[in-house]
Motif scaffolding. Structure first.
Motif, short mmCIF file in Angstrom:
data_model
loop_
_atom_site.label_atom_id
_atom_site.label_comp_id
_atom_site.label_asym_id
_atom_site.label_seq_id
_atom_site.Cartn_x
_atom_site.Cartn_y
_atom_site.Cartn_z
N THR A 4 3.38 -22.59 -9.39
CA THR A 4 2.04 -23.13 -9.23
C THR A 4 1.81 -23.55 -7.79
OG1 THR A 4 2.17 -23.96 -11.48
CG2 THR A 4 0.43 -24.86 -10.10
N LEU A 7 1.01 -20.52 -5.72
CA LEU A 7 -0.33 -19.98 -5.97
C LEU A 7 -1.41 -20.81 -5.28
CD1 LEU A 7 -0.11 -19.02 -9.75
CD2 LEU A 7 -0.25 -17.47 -7.81
N LEU A 8 -1.26 -22.12 -5.27
CA LEU A 8 -2.27 -22.98 -4.68
C LEU A 8 -2.30 -22.89 -3.16
CD1 LEU A 8 -1.96 -26.16 -6.91
CD2 LEU A 8 -3.76 -24.44 -6.94
N GLN A 9 -1.21 -22.52 -2.54
CA GLN A 9 -1.18 -22.43 -1.08
C GLN A 9 -1.98 -21.25 -0.57
OE1 GLN A 9 2.96 -22.40 -0.14
NE2 GLN A 9 3.17 -24.62 -0.30
N GLN A 10 -2.17 -20.21 -1.35
CA GLN A 10 -2.87 -19.02 -0.90
C GLN A 10 -4.35 -19.03 -1.26
OE1 GLN A 10 -0.68 -15.82 -2.61
NE2 GLN A 10 1.12 -16.16 -1.36
N ARG A 11 -4.83 -20.12 -1.83
CA ARG A 11 -6.22 -20.19 -2.27
C ARG A 11 -7.16 -20.35 -1.08
NH1 ARG A 11 -9.72 -24.08 -2.81
NH2 ARG A 11 -11.35 -23.92 -4.36
N GLN A 12 -8.25 -19.59 -1.10
CA GLN A 12 -9.28 -19.72 -0.08
C GLN A 12 -10.59 -20.07 -0.77
OE1 GLN A 12 -9.46 -16.08 2.12
NE2 GLN A 12 -8.41 -17.02 3.85
N PRO A 13 -11.35 -21.02 -0.22
CA PRO A 13 -12.64 -21.35 -0.85
C PRO A 13 -13.61 -20.18 -0.73
CG PRO A 13 -12.37 -22.53 1.21
CD PRO A 13 -11.08 -21.83 0.94
N MET A 14 -14.44 -20.01 -1.75
CA MET A 14 -15.41 -18.91 -1.74
C MET A 14 -16.65 -19.26 -0.93
SD MET A 14 -15.05 -17.64 -5.67
CE MET A 14 -16.09 -16.24 -5.44
#
Length: 120
Positions: A4, A7-14
């Motif tokens: 988890t 996964l959260l480290q690669q998140r980019q805001p839309m």
């Protein structure tokens, strides 16, 4: 779980914001009348507003139920009997038999206590 975290480290805001964040240098905080106001003007003072305002009746009249009214000055028995008017009732037991609560049967009590499982 480290999956988890990965996964959260690669998140980019839309949402992408354009430009730098800026705070306006001058904000007008003076009171203004609401755009939908019928008079388009502010009251002169709160006291003058209370003289004209209404909420379930005029606010400027002395309330008969307050300590300054006539209800608190007399005893309850001197105000007269409390009886239901014609066609009204204070309690369901005052109604005719067809409108009163029905007694629970033993089968209904069992069905409720078992969550309905006793019906099958």
């Amino acid at each position: 779980m480290n999956a988890t975290k990965v996964l959260l480290q690669q998140r980019q805001p839309m949402i992408r914001f354009l430009g730098k964040r800026t705070v306006p240098s001058k904000i007008d905080h003076t009171p203004q009348a609401h755009p939908a106001s019928p008079t388009h003007s502010l009251p002169e003072s709160f006291a003058s507003y209370r003289q004209k305002a209404q909420q379930h009746g005029p606010l400027n009249q002395t309330n008969q139920y307050s300590t300054g009214g006539w209800i608190g000055r007399k005893s309850g028995s001197s105000l007269g009997p409390v009886e239901a008017g014609k066609g009204t009732a204070f309690d369901r037991s005052d109604l005719p038999q067809r409108f009163q609560r029905l007694a629970w049967t033993q089968a209904e009590i069992e069905a409720i206590e078992s969550g309905g499982a006793s019906l099958f």
